[in-house]
Motif scaffolding. Structure first.
Motif, PDB file in Angstrom:
ATOM      1  N   THR B  41       6.927 -13.661  -6.890  1.00 26.71           N
ATOM      2  CA  THR B  41       6.550 -12.990  -8.142  1.00 26.71           C
ATOM      3  C   THR B  41       5.054 -13.157  -8.408  1.00 26.71           C
ATOM      4  OG1 THR B  41       8.760 -13.432  -9.004  1.00 26.71           O
ATOM      5  CG2 THR B  41       7.072 -12.901 -10.629  1.00 26.71           C
ATOM      6  N   SER B  45       2.051 -10.395  -8.812  1.00 27.17           N
ATOM      7  CA  SER B  45       1.136 -10.371  -9.960  1.00 27.17           C
ATOM      8  C   SER B  45      -0.310 -10.297  -9.475  1.00 27.17           C
ATOM      9  CB  SER B  45       1.286 -11.630 -10.810  1.00 27.17           C
ATOM     10  OG  SER B  45       2.533 -11.664 -11.387  1.00 27.17           O
ATOM     11  N   ARG B  48      -1.120  -6.879  -8.026  1.00 27.41           N
ATOM     12  CA  ARG B  48      -1.228  -5.834  -9.054  1.00 27.41           C
ATOM     13  C   ARG B  48      -2.467  -5.996  -9.929  1.00 27.41           C
ATOM     14  NH1 ARG B  48       2.685  -5.680 -12.974  1.00 27.41           N
ATOM     15  NH2 ARG B  48       2.104  -3.521 -13.354  1.00 27.41           N
ATOM     16  N   GLY B  49      -3.214  -7.069  -9.695  1.00 28.80           N
ATOM     17  CA  GLY B  49      -4.433  -7.255 -10.492  1.00 28.80           C
ATOM     18  C   GLY B  49      -4.174  -7.889 -11.832  1.00 28.80           C
ATOM     19  N   GLU B  50      -3.023  -8.552 -11.982  1.00 31.90           N
ATOM     20  CA  GLU B  50      -2.693  -9.168 -13.270  1.00 31.90           C
ATOM     21  C   GLU B  50      -3.095 -10.632 -13.343  1.00 31.90           C
ATOM     22  OE1 GLU B  50       1.137  -8.932 -15.014  1.00 31.90           O
ATOM     23  OE2 GLU B  50       1.409  -6.876 -14.347  1.00 31.90           O
ATOM     24  N   ARG B  74      -7.159  -2.265 -14.231  1.00 25.89           N
ATOM     25  CA  ARG B  74      -6.357  -1.501 -15.204  1.00 25.89           C
ATOM     26  C   ARG B  74      -5.971  -0.145 -14.635  1.00 25.89           C
ATOM     27  NH1 ARG B  74      -9.446  -2.855 -19.726  1.00 25.89           N
ATOM     28  NH2 ARG B  74     -10.505  -0.869 -19.632  1.00 25.89           N
ATOM     29  N   ARG B  77      -3.298  -0.618 -12.050  1.00 27.91           N
ATOM     30  CA  ARG B  77      -1.998  -0.903 -12.673  1.00 27.91           C
ATOM     31  C   ARG B  77      -1.389   0.364 -13.280  1.00 27.91           C
ATOM     32  NH1 ARG B  77      -4.125  -5.795 -14.623  1.00 27.91           N
ATOM     33  NH2 ARG B  77      -4.382  -4.974 -16.725  1.00 27.91           N
ATOM     34  N   ALA B  78      -2.280   1.226 -13.793  1.00 23.93           N
ATOM     35  CA  ALA B  78      -1.776   2.479 -14.389  1.00 23.93           C
ATOM     36  C   ALA B  78      -1.136   3.379 -13.339  1.00 23.93           C
ATOM     37  CB  ALA B  78      -2.912   3.209 -15.097  1.00 23.93           C
ATOM     38  N   CYS B  82       6.399  -0.935 -11.813  1.00 23.61           N
ATOM     39  CA  CYS B  82       6.696  -2.367 -11.664  1.00 23.61           C
ATOM     40  C   CYS B  82       8.115  -2.656 -12.154  1.00 23.61           C
ATOM     41  CB  CYS B  82       5.675  -3.161 -12.470  1.00 23.61           C
ATOM     42  SG  CYS B  82       6.037  -4.904 -12.541  1.00 23.61           S
TER      43      CYS B  82
END
Lengths: 296, 229
Positions: B41, B45, B48-50, B74, B77-78, B82
């Motif tokens: 997980t 993350s 995804r650039g989180e 951002r 992610r857009a 997910c």
């Protein structure tokens, strides 16, 4: 992927029915606040009532003819601080005296009417200050046909202090209710931000900018607040207008129904509406910061 | 293409992994298989650039997610879908609500079009007529498939699904394999994190490549569509 949709109404899109109920509650509260605001603005606390109780008496010399006295009253009525000025001839003055002191009806028989004619001057409620009253009395004292100016200067300062304190107290209570409104808004916004945290988290995880979301929500809250406050002011003005028409005695305390459409009242209402919009936006921003959804 | 260089993560007081390199080509299904608590997980993350890695960097189409401005991450992610391992949504949330907010995330889809597409997508994942069902009333498998359908509404270029195939269970695991490979055939990238590779996928997924605690398998797009992107 570009963000195209406007987020200003995102709370309405996601919150639906609950935000409608919250807005209805806010409208009811704003209606009461707007009513109090308009009544306070028009009445100036107790100033209008106290100014209606206060009068300056300009006692005329015996040599002044009734025509000259009428002309003088008209000129005095044009002074900026004067609401009304009316001439009472000696006969009218004597009748008023008898009403106040019955039992001396035979006094004129001895040597004629002992009372001179006079001009009764009432001050505008918004000029009911030491300088406002001073400007009128100094103008009157300069007129040769006026023998004496009775302005009750000894007790005037106390009178004005009562007016000032009562206005401050009334506005203070109003400010407390405005703060209460802000607190309720914050609570509502916070509850909503918590309820929608899942949705906001979802959008943030999918590339939505946190700043854009917060700013859009605040803008939405400001627009909603503006519209609700405007509607509340219109409703409150309508109720106040009805009450002033129905119960004319309220005019001595609040003012005339026509004053509701005066430019100064419109300007004050605009300030009230803008304040509410700002408070609504601020409560949205604060609650966003407090209940911001966390990201992993 | 998503590339990760020399990734390292310090978690729970120890180095979870360090120096890992990944490269995920477009138009394929990638399965990261790893044991529990191996950081699947967390890896997603980071990809995804989180969550900024403690070492290394992630590049998407040659652009760093962490060294460039926040807008790059951002924007990436857009363009992603997910599906989390656990979906902790509001108990009152319905399947329709999932589609509504998914539409909002991509800038809005007209109501009628959204409803038509959501009906098609739900039917595709075996949940026809579930629009008004509350998520709390669905089984784990149904919930995972409903979330997948809602994510597909936005036609994401890259789809991250954490434990999705395991949650969906049989017989949907097989169906999902076909769906993901078909999506890859249209040029999308699918990244799956699983504890184990579904048995029926082994034939096409091969042995996989070990990277740290993970084994990375590549499922080719459905035959005849490879390279369509």
């Amino acid at each position: 992927m570009k963000e195209k949709v406007s987020l200003v109404w995102i709370d309405w899109r996601l919150g639906g029915r609950s935000i409608a109920w919250q807005s209805l509650g806010r409208f009811a509260l704003l209606g009461l606040l707007a009513f109090a605001f308009l009544a306070l603005h028009l009445s100036g606390g107790a100033t209008r009532f106290l100014s209606s109780r206060y009068a300056i008496t300009a006692v005329l010399r015996d040599s002044v003819s009734p025509e000259d006295a009428e002309g003088l009253a008209r000129k005095v009525a044009e002074l900026p601080a004067v609401r009304s000025a009316s001439y009472r001839d000696p006969a009218a003055a004597w009748k008023e005296f008898l009403l106040a002191f019955p039992g001396v009806e035979s006094l004129p028989d001895a040597g004629g009417n002992p009372l001179p004619g006079y001009v009764e001057i009432r001050i505008r409620h918004d000029r009911f200050t030491a300088s406002g009253v001073g400007s009128v009395t100094s103008a009157l004292r300069a007129v040769p046909s006026i023998d004496q100016v009775l302005a009750g200067e000894d007790s005037l300062s106390r009178f004005l202090r009562v007016a000032r304190y009562s206005a401050a107290l009334a506005w203070g209570v109003f400010a407390l209710f405005l703060i209460l409104f802000f607190v309720i808004c914050r609570l509502q916004e916070r509850l909503r931000a918590s309820a929608l945290a899942g949705d906001f988290g979802f959008l943030l995880e999918r590339g939505m900018s946190s700043l854009r979301l917060a700013a859009s929500r605040a803008a939405g809250a400001a627009i909603t607040g503006f519209l609700l406050a405007a509607a509340a002011v219109v409703a409150a003005a309508a109720v106040l207008h009805f009450l002033l028409r129905r119960y004319p005695f309220l005019g001595n305390v609040v003012g005339a129904a026509e004053d509701l459409s005066a430019p100064s009242t419109a300007a004050a209402a605009a300030v009230f509406i803008l304040c509410v919009a700002l408070l609504a936006a601020a409560s949205s921003l604060f609650s966003w910061m407090a209940a911001r959804p966390s990201r992993k | 293409m998503i590339e990760a260089f020399r990734l390292g993560v310090f978690s729970r007081g120890k180095i979870l992994w360090d120096g890992l390199d990944f490269a995920f080509d477009d138009g394929a299904v990638w399965v990261a298989v790893g044991p529990p608590s191996s950081g699947k997980t967390l890896l997603f993350s980071i990809l995804r650039g989180e969550r900024r890695p403690d070492a290394g960097d992630v590049l998407v189409s040659g652009e760093s997610l962490y060294r460039a401005g926040a807008s790059v991450a951002r924007s990436f992610r857009a363009s992603c879908g997910c599906i989390p391992e656990r979906f902790e949504g509001d108990a009152r949330l319905t399947v329709e609500d999932l589609f509504r907010r998914s539409a909002l995330a991509c800038g809005g889809i007209p109501g009628k079009e959204r409803i038509e597409r959501s009906e098609r997508l739900l039917s595709m994942v075996g949940l026809s007529g579930a629009e008004n069902h509350r998520l709390s009333s669905l089984s784990g498998s149904e919930r995972a498939r409903a979330v997948l359908a809602a994510e597909l509404l936005r036609t994401p270029k890259v789809l991250f699904a954490d434990g999705m195939v395991l949650s969906a269970g049989d017989p949907f695991g097989e169906m999902l394999g076909g769906l993901f490979r078909a999506l890859a055939g249209e040029g999308n990238t699918i990244l799956l994190a699983e504890r184990q590779l579904p048995a029926r996928w082994s034939a096409v997924a091969g042995e996989g490549k070990p990277v740290g605690p993970f084994r990375i398998h590549r499922l080719p797009p459905i035959a005849g569509k490879e390279g369509a992107a």
